[in-house]
Design an enzyme around this catalytic site. Sequence first.
Site, PDB file in Angstrom:
ATOM      1  CD  GLU B  60      -1.794  -2.389   1.394  1.00  0.00           C
ATOM      2  OE1 GLU B  60      -0.702  -2.646   1.744  1.00  0.00           O
ATOM      3  OE2 GLU B  60      -2.833  -3.190   1.113  1.00  0.00           O
ATOM      4  CG  HIS B 129     -10.952  -7.013   6.458  1.00  0.00           C
ATOM      5  ND1 HIS B 129     -10.088  -7.690   7.334  1.00  0.00           N
ATOM      6  CD2 HIS B 129     -10.213  -7.181   5.218  1.00  0.00           C
ATOM      7  CE1 HIS B 129      -9.110  -7.902   6.692  1.00  0.00           C
ATOM      8  NE2 HIS B 129      -9.024  -7.914   5.569  1.00  0.00           N
TER       9      HIS B 129
HETATM   10  C1  LIG Z   1      -2.573  -4.613   4.332  1.00  0.00           C
HETATM   11  C2  LIG Z   1      -3.425  -5.509   3.501  1.00  0.00           C
HETATM   12  N1  LIG Z   1      -3.618  -5.227   2.093  1.00  0.00           N
HETATM   13  C3  LIG Z   1      -4.475  -6.060   1.526  1.00  0.00           C
HETATM   14  C4  LIG Z   1      -5.181  -6.865   2.100  1.00  0.00           C
HETATM   15  C5  LIG Z   1      -6.198  -7.640   1.150  1.00  0.00           C
HETATM   16  N2  LIG Z   1      -5.794  -9.088   1.106  1.00  0.00           N
HETATM   17  C6  LIG Z   1      -6.247 -10.116   2.077  1.00  0.00           C
HETATM   18  S1  LIG Z   1      -5.331 -11.476   1.614  1.00  0.00           S
HETATM   19  C7  LIG Z   1      -4.610 -10.848   0.453  1.00  0.00           C
HETATM   20  C8  LIG Z   1      -3.522 -12.028  -0.149  1.00  0.00           C
HETATM   21  C9  LIG Z   1      -2.521 -12.297   0.768  1.00  0.00           C
HETATM   22  O1  LIG Z   1      -1.509 -12.878  -0.119  1.00  0.00           O
HETATM   23  P1  LIG Z   1      -0.437 -13.686   0.671  1.00  0.00           P
HETATM   24  O2  LIG Z   1       0.220 -12.819   1.740  1.00  0.00           O
HETATM   25  O3  LIG Z   1       0.438 -14.423  -0.242  1.00  0.00           O
HETATM   26  O4  LIG Z   1      -1.190 -14.704   1.528  1.00  0.00           O
HETATM   27  P2  LIG Z   1      -2.079 -15.865   0.995  1.00  0.00           P
HETATM   28  O5  LIG Z   1      -3.385 -15.263   0.797  1.00  0.00           O
HETATM   29  O6  LIG Z   1      -1.701 -16.480  -0.275  1.00  0.00           O
HETATM   30  O7  LIG Z   1      -2.048 -17.017   2.054  1.00  0.00           O
HETATM   31  C10 LIG Z   1      -4.946  -9.649   0.432  1.00  0.00           C
HETATM   32  C11 LIG Z   1      -4.306  -8.770  -0.615  1.00  0.00           C
HETATM   33  C12 LIG Z   1      -5.290  -7.277   3.466  1.00  0.00           C
HETATM   34  N3  LIG Z   1      -5.720  -7.764   4.256  1.00  0.00           N
HETATM   35  N4  LIG Z   1      -4.270  -6.396   3.991  1.00  0.00           N
END
Ligand SMILES: Cc1ncc(C[n+]2csc(CCOP(=O)(O)OP(=O)(O)O)c2C)c(N)n1
Lengths: 325, 325
Positions: B60, B129
């Site tokens: 972000e 959220h």
């Molecule tokens: C700071 C933030 N940005 C965006 C999100 C939205 N979001 C939730 S899960 C996710 C993907 C996360 O990917 P990763 O860290 O690889 O974990 P995975 O879901 O693959 O287990 C996103 C973008 C969030 N929860 N927090």
Amino acid sequence: MPTTEQLLSMYERMLLIRRMEERLSADYAAGKLPGAVHLYIGQEAVAVGVCAQLTDRDWITSTHRGHGHFLAKGGDPKAMMAEIWGKRTGICRGMGGSMHVADLSKGILGANGIVAGGIAIATGAAFGARLDGDGRVAVAFFGDGAANQGVFMETLNVSTLWGLPVVFLCEYNHFCEFTPSETVTAGQISDRARAFGMPCAVVDGNDVVEVWRAAGEAVERARGGGGPSFIEAKTYRIQGHLEAEAVILDGKYREEAEIEEWRRRDPIDRLREHLSAAGACDDDGFAEIESRVSGAVEEAAAFAAEGEPADPELAFDLMFVGQRP
Amino acid sequence: MAELTYRGAVAHGIAQEMERDDRVYFIGEDVAAAGGVFKTTGGLLERFGPERVRDTPISEEAIVGLVMGAAMTGLRPIGELMFSDFLATCWDIVANQIAKTRYMTDGQVELPLVLRTANGGGLRFGAQHSQSLENWAMAIPGLKVVAPSTPTDVVGLLAASVRDPDPVVFFEHKGLYAAKEDVPEGEIVDELGTAKIRREGDDLTIVALAAMVPRALEAAELLAAEHGISATVIDVRSLVPLDTRTILDSVRHTTRLATVEENPRLCGWGAEIVSIVAEECIWSLDGPVVRITTPHIPLPSASALEDLAIPSVNKIVESVTKMMV
Ligand SMILES: Cc1ncc(C[n+]2csc(CCOP(=O)(O)OP(=O)(O)O)c2C)c(N)n1
């Protein structure tokens, strides 16, 4: 190499996570679960292999995809299920929900709704452990997507500088929501940790023994005052990013054939084959484990379904310690 | 006229501006190939190509910084923060950099940028959220703050935000994405800093924002039908700049004021409006003002508790009938 007993115990724990989440998937589809539910199916070997090297006194932080870490670290399936259902019998009495399961008595500092939110918290727990000199270790579980947050760099630096007993456990499951990880990740994530002089391992995250071995080395190093380590576990998210995925997406971001290919590398099947080949467990033995696990899942689901809804008073009682606003 | 959802209005509004001005581009997490996790930005990648519509890593600070730097050097970028809660992960760039740079450089640079984000609760997503954070943005001098309640306003206010020479934080409400309305054909451009009277009445002025607008309107119908109370409902739409004239004129006419705010109570935007009314026309009031807000608590995840916390139609009716005795 883990003992047969350790392998069987890891097998049962992985199966418990799998069956609990299959149940959650069905319950979500049936409209019984509120909110967002992110499942860990396919990644069980990571949480279980790592947590098998920890005690209840060690700390973990987790992510939005936190059920597997919670159960692997010894969290109660009933209390977790009830939390996801939003019941007062849940581990956080319904205040947190799926993305915020936590049990301090088991060293589970919490799942987290903020991507990368747990990394600095685990580093802080390691800082506390270092000051207390009590030999505790902290593990930060996070996704490959979280490695693109600035806090990752900040904590790699300070934990190395201060020799903190923390293990950075990155689960490379190939996706950041619906975006393929390689399209948003430059270079190798492990090289980021290597740049700080941190010991690094890249392991097959679907091989619980390999995870267990790498985690063992890292945890031992941390306990012995050798400072932080980084482990990247290559794995694959079999389920959608979240259970509402089919409703959210019009197109598709991955091929069924790719999912199939990873299903063939299922960490639970692989451990089962290994145990069979080694003569450590036969079909009857596996059936017995399966029935114990499904008993636990049934019990958890019934416990969650029967629980009373969350207590409205709690909304205010929880605001400050011993004081209502 | 064509029927458009609030969610569809987002892509419609962005497309209208990208079509008009090739300096407008758009970045965010999962916004391009996947079309947005709330399905708000589908089709933009196909229409405008990967140079102008881009998926970013989960970073972000980088997103907001990229938008800022590009705006300082002549583009008119739109950045998306998937949930408004994630403003906290990049707040330095929003609050210390974007909000102050034009001022500190004696106007040498302009920052014609828009940060769009999904705000608000009601979806059982838990405390990280679901927040209504319009009052955070409103508290920082240098940011314009907009929060539409209808599909038409999404298009028109988004256009006004993109064309505005100053930075705008554009709060969409995730509980409104499914709302539908007939939207005029052709280009729609609205004006920042203008409130809208959604319903005319004589006994009291209800001032609401975003998802609280339809609730206030429903409450107003019930108040008329069941309690003989005739309410004006004002949709604030833009907190900075704020259309104080429309609000003050209405309060002078009805002599009573209630605000309906989803943000937690302390320092909510309604307090600012109440203080302006107190300063400008306290002698017009025929009774105490009432602020109907979410209590000053993080939002619990359990369904019943979340519903209890966020102002409901019933809560509005109840509070108003109590204040009108
Ligand atoms: C700071 C933030 N940005 C965006 C999100 C939205 N979001 C939730 S899960 C996710 C993907 C996360 O990917 P990763 O860290 O690889 O974990 P995975 O879901 O693959 O287990 C996103 C973008 C969030 N929860 N927090």
